[in-house]
Design an enzyme around this catalytic site. Structure first.
Site, PDB file in Angstrom:
ATOM      1  N   HIS A   4       0.771  -1.181   0.267  1.00 48.47           N
ATOM      2  CA  HIS A   4       0.197  -0.712   0.034  1.00 48.47           C
ATOM      3  C   HIS A   4       0.450   1.279  -0.211  1.00 48.47           C
ATOM      4  CE1 HIS A   4      -3.450   2.328   0.646  1.00 48.47           C
ATOM      5  NE2 HIS A   4      -2.856   3.691   1.362  1.00 48.47           N
ATOM      6  N   CYS A   5       0.485   1.943  -1.065  1.00 45.99           N
ATOM      7  CA  CYS A   5       1.297   3.082  -1.080  1.00 45.99           C
ATOM      8  C   CYS A   5       0.755   4.612  -0.308  1.00 45.99           C
ATOM      9  CB  CYS A   5       2.107   3.090  -2.927  1.00 45.99           C
ATOM     10  SG  CYS A   5       3.638   4.767  -2.556  1.00 45.99           S
ATOM     11  N   GLY A   6       1.583   5.348   0.358  1.00 44.94           N
ATOM     12  CA  GLY A   6       1.171   6.327   1.093  1.00 44.94           C
ATOM     13  C   GLY A   6       0.588   7.712   0.283  1.00 44.94           C
ATOM     14  N   ASN A  46      -1.977   7.013  -1.977  1.00 45.36           N
ATOM     15  CA  ASN A  46      -3.136   6.849  -1.390  1.00 45.36           C
ATOM     16  C   ASN A  46      -4.176   5.386  -1.999  1.00 45.36           C
ATOM     17  OD1 ASN A  46      -5.225   7.565   0.180  1.00 45.36           O
ATOM     18  ND2 ASN A  46      -6.079   8.276  -0.821  1.00 45.36           N
ATOM     19  N   ASN A  47      -2.676   4.184  -2.169  1.00 46.54           N
ATOM     20  CA  ASN A  47      -3.792   2.842  -3.218  1.00 46.54           C
ATOM     21  C   ASN A  47      -3.457   2.340  -3.087  1.00 46.54           C
ATOM     22  OD1 ASN A  47      -5.171   1.724  -5.057  1.00 46.54           O
ATOM     23  ND2 ASN A  47      -4.312   3.097  -6.540  1.00 46.54           N
TER      24      ASN A  47
END
Length: 394
Positions: free
Chosen positions: A189-191, A194-195
């Protein structure tokens, strides 16, 4: 002179903090001050802050901070997306304001005013594609197709049900606790986006990393050419050698030229150093993910393989302990007759790294360089064969 030293110290401290924060957990930095700084920045500072809030404001203050932490770290939110746009826009604005007046220059033509804007525009486009594209959400309607696309290896993936979604869990998928959904070929999950990064948007994520490395490298080189061009236009070396009597050698001229640049173009130098550091970090991050893509492995699977290796190691230790206990019960006479192990044999004994290689070779999803790359560029779920599977009864 004091201002110049302040700028140099500022650059070094910035480099140390950025490298420690982003790379401090790497094995190469284990046991070094960089690892300790990383631990302080990521855990220690926040822990001290939380204790301070608890002492000053009590339980209500601590609960308020924990609520903010939950929103920022455990739920989807656009904070890092906004920060990315602010960093990109702010950096481009500073470069345009400080350096566009020197373009066209001695080494740069006026077209770079427009190519730089185009480069930033493409970067934002890739950011939007990665942020808002479907990573490969597994639902009840399509779970059967993902089950047929990715087979279980019965090593790190076996047939089971997602305890949250209550649907069968396809191999290589994972339930993201932040997005609250199962994602096919889940990577992480890549902050910043946001996805989740999964089967369908890994290609956009890789393009984003590569393009932003190229943008930062382009900006670094362009600023270097601006500064070198200014030195050439103002005939700095000529003035230093003719009017100030400095020897016309690199080692004699370099300190004077650097001092002049720091006093006259400190903004450009700070931007240049910042872009150079970020470009190197992006290159390292891209290289890591490129290696994963070319071996058809995900970030999530590297942890699963590590867990599997740890489990095997504990199993081997348990077997060795059982064998030793059995030998002690049968008597140690035969053990005493055995000659001591040769030092050369011990030296060439199989290393833990070889064990790791053997485990990784069990990865059934690694189908070779070409096919692995093909699965990233053309995900299985977007292929015609996958679409045909949808029409087949299950």
């Amino acid at each position: 002179m004091a201002v110049q030293w302040v700028l140099v110290c500022h650059g070094l401290v910035t480099l140390l903090v950025v490298v420690s924060f982003l790379c401090g957990q790497w094995p190469i930095f284990q046991g070094t001050p960089i690892q300790r700084i990383h631990s302080f920045l990521t855990f220690g500072a926040y822990d001290y802050f939380l204790r301070f809030v608890g002492i000053v404001f009590g339980a209500k203050g601590t609960n308020a901070i924990l609520s903010v932490e939950y929103f920022c770290c455990d739920r989807p939110n656009p904070i890092l997306q906004v920060l990315y746009l602010a960093i990109l826009g702010g950096t481009y604005f500073l470069i345009a304001k400080s350096s566009f007046s020197y373009i066209p220059g001695y080494y740069l033509s006026g077209i770079h005013r427009y190519t730089s804007l185009l480069a930033v525009g493409v970067g934002i486009l890739l950011f939007l594609l990665t942020s808002f594209s479907d990573p490969g959400t597994v639902k009840a309607e399509n779970v059967s197709h993902y089950l047929s696309a990715y087979r279980y290896d019965n090593i790190i993936y076996s047939e089971k049900e997602c305890s949250t979604c209550k649907i069968p869990k396809p191999a290589r998928s994972k339930h993201c606790s932040v997005c609250d959904r199962c994602v096919a070929r889940f990577d992480h999950h890549c902050g910043w986006m946001n996805n989740c990064i999964g089967e369908r948007n890994t290609r956009y994520f890789m393009a984003f990393l590569l393009w932003h490395f190229l943008i930062c490298a382009y900006g670094t080189v362009a600023l270097v050419l601006v500064l070198v061009g200014r030195a050439k236009e103002l005939r700095v070396t000529y003035i230093l050698t003719v009017y100030y009597g400095v020897e016309s050698s690199f080692f004699d001229l370099a300190p004077h030229v650097v001092r002049w640049l720091l006093s006259s173009y400190n903004t450009q130098i700070l931007l240049m150093v910042f872009l150079a550091i970020v470009s190197l970090l992006l290159l390292g991050f891209f290289g890591y993910h490129a290696k994963l893509c070319l071996t058809n492995t995900t970030t999530n699977e590297t942890f699963k393989w590590q867990e599997y290796m740890n489990w095997q190691e504990k199993l081997n230790e348990a077997r060795a302990s059982a064998a030793a206990l059995k030998a002690s019960l049968n008597g140690m006479s035969s053990e005493r007759k055995k000659p001591p192990e040769s030092k050369w044999k011990a030296l060439f004994r199989k290393s833990p790294l070889q064990d790791a290689d053997l485990v990784v070779k069990k990865n059934m999803y690694d189908k070779g360089f070409i096919q692995n790359l093909s699965e990233i560029i053309f995900p299985l779920s977007t292929r015609p064969s996958f679409s045909q599977n949808k029409s087949k009864p299950h």
